[in-house]
Enzyme design. Structure first.
Site, PDB file in Angstrom:
ATOM      1  CB  ALA A 107     -16.336 -12.187  27.975  1.00 59.79           C
ATOM      2  CB  ALA A 108     -12.819 -11.898  32.109  1.00 59.22           C
ATOM      3  CD  GLN A 159      -5.939  -4.773  29.106  1.00 62.98           C
ATOM      4  OE1 GLN A 159      -6.472  -3.743  28.693  1.00 62.98           O
ATOM      5  NE2 GLN A 159      -5.024  -4.761  30.003  1.00 62.98           N
ATOM      6  CB  ILE A 160      -9.874  -6.882  23.220  1.00 60.60           C
ATOM      7  CG1 ILE A 160      -8.400  -6.699  22.867  1.00 60.60           C
ATOM      8  CG2 ILE A 160     -10.760  -6.557  22.017  1.00 60.60           C
ATOM      9  CD1 ILE A 160      -7.890  -7.620  21.773  1.00 60.60           C
ATOM     10  CB  ALA A 161     -13.891  -8.635  26.213  1.00 56.03           C
ATOM     11  CD  GLN A 217     -12.923 -20.347  21.705  1.00 61.24           C
ATOM     12  OE1 GLN A 217     -12.754 -19.460  20.878  1.00 61.24           O
ATOM     13  NE2 GLN A 217     -12.774 -20.150  23.007  1.00 61.24           N
ATOM     14  CG  ASP A 260      -3.019  -4.731  10.876  1.00 61.35           C
ATOM     15  OD1 ASP A 260      -2.135  -4.517  11.711  1.00 61.35           O
ATOM     16  OD2 ASP A 260      -3.670  -5.788  10.828  1.00 61.35           O
ATOM     17  NE  ARG A 314      -2.328  -0.760  15.229  1.00 62.15           N
ATOM     18  CZ  ARG A 314      -2.023  -1.946  15.722  1.00 62.15           C
ATOM     19  NH1 ARG A 314      -1.572  -2.902  14.918  1.00 62.15           N
ATOM     20  NH2 ARG A 314      -2.140  -2.185  17.006  1.00 62.15           N
ATOM     21  CG  HIS A 356      -2.922  -8.987  12.719  1.00 68.23           C
ATOM     22  ND1 HIS A 356      -2.838  -7.618  12.654  1.00 68.23           N
ATOM     23  CD2 HIS A 356      -2.862  -9.291  14.042  1.00 68.23           C
ATOM     24  CE1 HIS A 356      -2.747  -7.118  13.870  1.00 68.23           C
ATOM     25  NE2 HIS A 356      -2.748  -8.112  14.733  1.00 68.23           N
TER      26      HIS A 356
END
Ligand SMILES: NC(=O)c1ccc[n+]([C@@H]2O[C@H](COP(=O)([O-])OP(=O)(O)OC[C@H]3O[C@@H](n4cnc5c(N)ncnc54)[C@H](O)[C@@H]3O)[C@@H](O)[C@H]2O)c1
Ligand SMILES: O=C(O)C[C@H](O)C(=O)O
Length: 380
Positions: free
Chosen positions: A60-61, A63-65, A160, A207, A210, A235
């Protein structure tokens, strides 16, 4: 809002009654950050009758999040009337950064954001969640393949998986974004035996998006007019972006993409390679992996999974393989799927050319190899 979101609201109401303010079942999270950000400070409609949905985002910290959290919290994924409780997981050294993200979420003053729980404890992060975005993992650097991340990342997905198994709702929908996404999703599912394997998916929507953008650009039309592109397999750079069943809609008329393009050579070479290597191209340019587009794709994936696909349209998702189209069984393989009532189904009986067959076999073989390597790492 669609009627499909209405169904989710009803299900939620059976298990948790919204009482205004903090819901009674909110876990006592140990995070200092979460204590600071109470829903008392959040502005939301006075007569809110829909129970909030608990959604976990790991990494969560990162880039994507940073893009994804905003999309979820403002209603892009679960609908404009669905309140959300965000569970944010990252590792202990990132708690300070995460605190800043939580402050920014508060500062967005988003009406749907009911509460935020930020933590480095999987037990708090995964408790009672209905949707899980598993983003937290190391990204690749220039010159690496995604499978080079297996040794660094796959153990995260074992831990997880175990936490989801123990704490999440049994119908939780899990999207694995962290690379190598397909094999990480497989391992996550393996360690969550009480949750159906169908609930674990890997992201190939980036993908697909894109590929859609490449076709639209080539034809000089908006992306919204292009649909039914398929991403088969992994992927990775062996994925097969397949436009042979894709269609273009213009002025009420539907044309197949190969017919509209009249350029089979481009479709079978430049198009395929551009999509296969797009992730690496972004890393070369940005010196960091894709983040904004990855967040958008994660939002698209989960939105379609919860709300369903439009009649006649399909999307691509990495799902547990049943051997359809000669793909190896028991790997997470990207197929075209339709979605109804929160359940995906692989689209059947599409014609597979010899060209496609060869590429499907290559990507399937890579997934079998990754599975073997992942199991060796986990069991070592
Ligand atoms: N499937 C796709 O299409 C796709 C697209 C883009 C990126 N990715 C992958 O997504 C992952 C994240 O990318 P990013 O750019 O956000 O990376 P990032 O490095 O910016 O963020 C990753 C975050 O995950 C955290 N993290 C690491 N281990 C964790 C754990 N055990 N539990 C919780 N959090 C943990 C890190 O501390 C960090 O904050 C990478 O593996 C990347 O390759 C996949
Ligand atoms: O390419 C990467 O490593 C990141 C991501 O998987 C992508 O496709 O952009």
């Amino acid at each position: 809002m669609t009627s499909r979101f209405n169904k989710i609201e009803k299900q939620q109401l059976q298990v948790q009654t919204f009482q205004g303010g903090r819901p009674s079942s909110t876990p006592n999270c140990s995070s200092k950050v979460s204590e600071k950000y109470s829903c008392k400070a959040t502005v939301y409609p006075r007569k809110m009758t829909t129970a909030p949905l608990r959604v976990v985002v790991t990494g969560a910290a990162g880039q994507i999040a940073y893009s994804l959290l905003y999309m979820i919290a403002k209603g892009d994924v679960f609908g404009p009337n669905q309140p959300i409780i965000l569970h944010l997981l990252d590792i202990p050294p990132m708690m300070g950064v995460l605190e800043g993200v939580v402050m920014e979420l508060a500062d967005c003053a988003l009406p749907l954001l009911h509460d935020v729980i930020s933590t480095d404890e999987p037990s708090d992060a995964f408790r009672d969640v209905t949707a899980a975005f598993l983003v937290g993992a190391m990204p690749r650097k220039q010159g690496m393949e995604r499978k080079d991340l297996l040794s660094a990342n796959v153990k995260i997905f074992k831990v997880q998986g175990e936490a989801l198994n123990k704490y999440a709702k049994k119908d939780v929908k899990v999207l694995v974004v962290g690379n190598p996404a397909n094999t990480n999703a497989l391992i996550c599912a393996k360690y969550a035996p009480s949750i159906p394997k169908q609930n674990f998916t890997a992201m190939t929507r980036l993908d697909q998006n894109r590929a859609q953008a490449q076709i639209a650009e080539r034809l000089g039309i908006p992306v919204s007019q292009v649909s039914n592109i398929i991403i088969w397999g992994n992927h990775s750079s062996t994925q097969f972006p397949d436009a042979s069943h894709a269609v273009v809609e213009e002025h009420g008329q539907t044309t197949s993409v190969p017919e509209a393009l009249q350029d089979a050579a481009w479709l079978n070479s430049v198009f395929v390679e551009t999509v296969q290597k797009r992730g690496a191209a972004v890393i070369n340019a940005r010196k960091m992996s894709s983040a904004m587009s990855a967040a958008k794709a994660a939002a698209d994936h989960m939105k379609d999974w919860f709300s369903g696909t439009i009649a006649g349209k399909f999307v691509s998702m990495g799902v547990i393989s049943d051997g359809s189209y000669g793909a190896p069984k028991d790997v997470i393989f990207s197929f075209p799927v339709t979605i109804r009532g929160g359940k995906w189904q692989i689209v059947q009986d599409l014609e597979i050319s010899d060209f496609a067959r060869n590429l499907l076999d290559i990507t399937g073989k890579e997934l079998e190899e990754e599975r073997q390597e992942a199991l060796q790492i986990i069991e070592a």
